[in-house]
Design a protein around this motif. Structure first.
Motif, short mmCIF file in Angstrom:
data_model
loop_
_atom_site.label_atom_id
_atom_site.label_comp_id
_atom_site.label_asym_id
_atom_site.label_seq_id
_atom_site.Cartn_x
_atom_site.Cartn_y
_atom_site.Cartn_z
N PHE A 249 -4.52 -43.34 -31.62
CA PHE A 249 -4.31 -42.87 -30.26
C PHE A 249 -4.66 -41.40 -30.20
O PHE A 249 -4.93 -40.76 -31.22
N ILE A 250 -4.69 -40.86 -28.97
CA ILE A 250 -5.04 -39.46 -28.76
C ILE A 250 -3.88 -38.74 -28.08
O ILE A 250 -3.36 -39.21 -27.07
N ASP A 251 -3.48 -37.62 -28.65
CA ASP A 251 -2.49 -36.73 -28.05
C ASP A 251 -3.20 -35.62 -27.30
O ASP A 251 -4.11 -34.99 -27.85
N LEU A 252 -2.78 -35.37 -26.06
CA LEU A 252 -3.35 -34.29 -25.27
C LEU A 252 -2.26 -33.33 -24.81
O LEU A 252 -1.18 -33.77 -24.40
N SER A 253 -2.56 -32.05 -24.88
CA SER A 253 -1.68 -31.05 -24.28
C SER A 253 -2.56 -29.93 -23.75
O SER A 253 -3.65 -29.69 -24.27
N SER A 254 -2.11 -29.28 -22.69
CA SER A 254 -2.94 -28.25 -22.07
C SER A 254 -2.09 -27.32 -21.22
O SER A 254 -1.06 -27.74 -20.68
N SER A 255 -2.54 -26.08 -21.12
CA SER A 255 -1.88 -25.08 -20.27
C SER A 255 -2.96 -24.28 -19.56
O SER A 255 -3.90 -23.80 -20.21
N PRO A 256 -2.85 -24.09 -18.25
CA PRO A 256 -3.84 -23.30 -17.53
C PRO A 256 -3.93 -21.88 -18.08
O PRO A 256 -2.91 -21.23 -18.32
N GLY A 257 -5.15 -21.43 -18.32
CA GLY A 257 -5.37 -20.10 -18.83
C GLY A 257 -5.15 -19.93 -20.32
O GLY A 257 -5.42 -18.87 -20.88
N VAL A 258 -4.68 -21.00 -20.98
CA VAL A 258 -4.42 -20.95 -22.42
C VAL A 258 -5.40 -21.82 -23.19
O VAL A 258 -6.01 -21.41 -24.18
N GLY A 259 -5.61 -23.06 -22.71
CA GLY A 259 -6.53 -23.96 -23.37
C GLY A 259 -5.97 -25.36 -23.50
O GLY A 259 -4.91 -25.68 -22.98
N THR A 260 -6.70 -26.19 -24.23
CA THR A 260 -6.36 -27.60 -24.38
C THR A 260 -6.42 -27.99 -25.84
O THR A 260 -7.29 -27.53 -26.59
N SER A 261 -5.49 -28.85 -26.24
CA SER A 261 -5.46 -29.39 -27.59
C SER A 261 -5.55 -30.91 -27.51
O SER A 261 -4.79 -31.55 -26.76
N ALA A 262 -6.48 -31.50 -28.26
CA ALA A 262 -6.62 -32.95 -28.35
C ALA A 262 -6.56 -33.33 -29.82
O ALA A 262 -7.34 -32.81 -30.63
N THR A 263 -5.64 -34.22 -30.16
CA THR A 263 -5.51 -34.68 -31.55
C THR A 263 -5.65 -36.19 -31.60
O THR A 263 -4.94 -36.92 -30.90
N VAL A 264 -6.60 -36.65 -32.42
CA VAL A 264 -6.81 -38.07 -32.65
C VAL A 264 -6.03 -38.46 -33.89
O VAL A 264 -6.30 -37.95 -34.99
N TRP A 265 -5.06 -39.35 -33.74
CA TRP A 265 -4.27 -39.83 -34.88
C TRP A 265 -4.74 -41.23 -35.27
O TRP A 265 -4.77 -42.13 -34.44
N LEU A 266 -5.11 -41.37 -36.54
CA LEU A 266 -5.60 -42.66 -37.05
C LEU A 266 -4.79 -43.06 -38.27
O LEU A 266 -4.53 -42.24 -39.16
N PRO A 267 -4.39 -44.35 -38.37
CA PRO A 267 -3.63 -44.79 -39.53
C PRO A 267 -4.53 -45.00 -40.74
O PRO A 267 -5.68 -45.42 -40.62
#
Length: 274
Positions: A249-267
């Motif tokens: 699955f993919i985890d997403l987090s983001s904040s305006p003016g700060v940036g975005t983080s996307a993490t792909v978790w694989l077993p």
């Protein structure tokens, strides 16, 4: 007359694309989403096939028309752009339809992240850093599709940094102790039956970031903030289908003016640690 016929063909293809966008599963039909997504995948595959068949003579005709005296350059340019748009749409639909096909390649996570780094366009205004935990176990899957997944997320990150910034690519492992938490996020029921360790591919940018409202919409089919750049709104959907096909699955987090983080978790599958 030929130009008008070509315009009509392209308009028909893009109208089909608009129908697909309107028909796509909505947030209020989550219970039927798996079946709806499977139907959408089949429809996308068939539509891409039909668009490609229609485009083949259109592209050939355009090549001939470029050298034809008296051709209206403005109209010709319009048709060229429409055909190019149709080609992109057909390609995206094909990738969406094929995104959940499984693979059995042994994959070294470090090699995959290095391949991603090598595939990124060079931009002097962006600093790219790579960090990885040592001695990571191999994954089992489809190498090219996993690379496509990471490339899609990296492209999103680069597009978010129009004025430059920093792109961080990282790899880390989480132990089997986290399996219960991670397995609840995965779409593969078999993942819950075994204590897997997990590999996380993170792509972090210092771009514009997303508002909470946009982040909540980001996973919806056809949602895009990059329409001016030709975005189709299927990039993240393709990435998530690829991740799901590998039990992840993919985890997403983001904040305006700060940036975005996307993490792909694989077993890490048992055969990958043998």
């Amino acid at each position: 007359m030929i130009l008008l016929l070509l315009c009509g063909a392209c308009a028909g293809a893009l109208a089909t694309w608009a129908i697909l966008r309107h028909w796509s599963p909505r947030k209020d039909t989550e219970r039927s989403a798996p079946a709806a997504n499977e139907a959408l995948s089949e429809l996308a595959s068939g539509t891409a096939h039909d668009i490609n068949n229609a485009l083949a003579p259109a592209q050939l005709s355009l090549e001939l028309l470029r050298d034809t005296a008296g051709a209206d350059p403005e109209l010709l340019g319009l048709v060229v752009r429409s055909v190019e748009r149709c080609v992109r749409v057909a390609g995206v639909l094909t990738r969406y339809a094929e995104a959940d096909l499984p693979g059995t390649d042994p994959i070294a996570p470090g090699d995959l992240i290095e391949a991603l780094r090598g595939a990124l366009p060079e931009r002097p205004d962006i600093v790219v850093t790579v960090a990885a935990d040592p001695d990571l176990p191999e994954l089992i899957g489809h190498r090219d599709r996993l690379l496509e997944l990471l490339r899609q997320l990296a492209d999103n990150a680069l597009n978010a940094m129009a004025e430059g910034g920093r792109l961080t690519l990282s790899l880390r492992q989480r132990s089997a102790a986290d399996n219960a938490t991670f397995a609840r996020r995965a779409s593969d029921p078999a993942v819950t039956a075994i204590n897997h360790s997990w590999i996380g591919f993170s792509i972090v940018d210092t771009g514009a970031g997303l508002t909470p409202e946009a982040l909540a919409e980001a996973r919806r089919l056809f949602f895009t903030t990059g329409e001016k750049q030709g975005g189709t709104g299927l990039g993240l959907a393709i990435a998530e289908r690829i991740a799901a096909a590998h039990g992840g699955f993919i985890d997403l987090s983001s904040s305006p003016g700060v940036g975005t983080s996307a993490t792909v978790w694989l077993p890490v599958r048992p055969q990958a640690t043998a």
